[in-house]
Design an enzyme around this catalytic site. Sequence first.
Site, PDB file in Angstrom:
ATOM      1  CE1 TYR A  65      -9.471 -10.167  23.075  1.00 46.64           C
ATOM      2  CE2 TYR A  65      -9.034 -12.056  21.547  1.00 46.64           C
ATOM      3  CZ  TYR A  65      -8.994 -11.296  22.733  1.00 46.64           C
ATOM      4  OH  TYR A  65      -7.776 -11.568  23.510  1.00 46.64           O
ATOM      5  CG  HIS A 120      -2.673  -5.934  29.507  1.00 51.19           C
ATOM      6  ND1 HIS A 120      -3.164  -6.865  30.458  1.00 51.19           N
ATOM      7  CD2 HIS A 120      -1.204  -5.711  29.442  1.00 51.19           C
ATOM      8  CE1 HIS A 120      -1.944  -7.143  31.159  1.00 51.19           C
ATOM      9  NE2 HIS A 120      -0.855  -6.478  30.661  1.00 51.19           N
ATOM     10  CB  CYS A 128      -2.169  -3.644  10.242  1.00 49.84           C
ATOM     11  SG  CYS A 128      -1.709  -4.716   9.198  1.00 49.84           S
ATOM     12  CB  CYS A 162      -5.013  -3.752   7.700  1.00 49.07           C
ATOM     13  SG  CYS A 162      -4.150  -2.209   7.724  1.00 49.07           S
TER      14      CYS A 162
END
Length: 265
Positions: A65, A120, A128, A162
């Site tokens: 990513y 999306h 988180c 997170c």
Amino acid sequence: MSLQRLRDPGMVVFLSGAGISAESGIPTFRGPEGYWTVGAREYHPQELATFHAFSQMPEEVWAWYLYRRSVCQAAQPNAGHSLLADLEQLLGERFLLVTQNVDGLHLRAGNSREKTYEVHGNIDYYRCAVNCCTEHWPLSQGFEDFAKGQKASAEQLAQLRCPRCQAWARPHVLWFDECYDEVTYRYESSRGAARQAVALVSVGTSGVTNLPLQMGRMVAGRGALLVDINPESNPFSQLAQESGGVWLRGKASQGLAQVMQVLKG
Ligand code: APR
């Protein structure tokens, strides 16, 4: 010509997919550039873009990513994106944009957050992974220019947590083994818009995902106008033709220029 029906009073919903960003040079998800090698194994995006893969190998999924995000950041909004920003200005309250793209190019081109439903998610954000809260945060500086195959450093990994509960953070995107919802992905709001719209203009989508296809069927099913902009035949172009709508066969920027011309009158 039925494209003139775009001028009827009521909301015009634009639904965009990867095809609109093709003119910015962002490779499609399913193309050959999408493959990712981990160890001796090649993964298809549909395998990697899953909560299951993330739970098994979070660092590898993050590397993928972060690389894809670098590709998106290096790209610039194109004429199609600019036209959608202009259409928001022109139509005001009559405008809504529902996008499947996570590249953030609509926002960079000038569409407002309020009128842009990123169904999306958005690759520039994280949240988180164990859902301790529904917030999402922009990735901080220091994650730019990830090369293909480059993994996050130990310092960077420490930031991919997170901020609330310190569990793993995950990219703010919808994965293949997950469902749409309202809080994170504006599912009900998007369906509600399709129920009301006087017209839906789909642009650059292959019509493989559930929510966009539902929206197209809802609009066509109640006799509202469906316009599809795509060089290739797809479920939206078929639905448009079957329901008295219009298939503008061509590139996103060309089709949107036609739509703009009609709406400007
Ligand atoms: N202008 C308009 N459309 C184009 C252009 C262009 N210049 N170039 C390609 N297209 C069309 C293709 O013909 C195809 O129908 O864009 C579509 C792209 O299809 P996909 O790559 O399947 O993209 P999309 O429909 O957005 O995929 C939906 O699936 O991969 C997942 O979550 C991911 O959001 C994505 C979703």
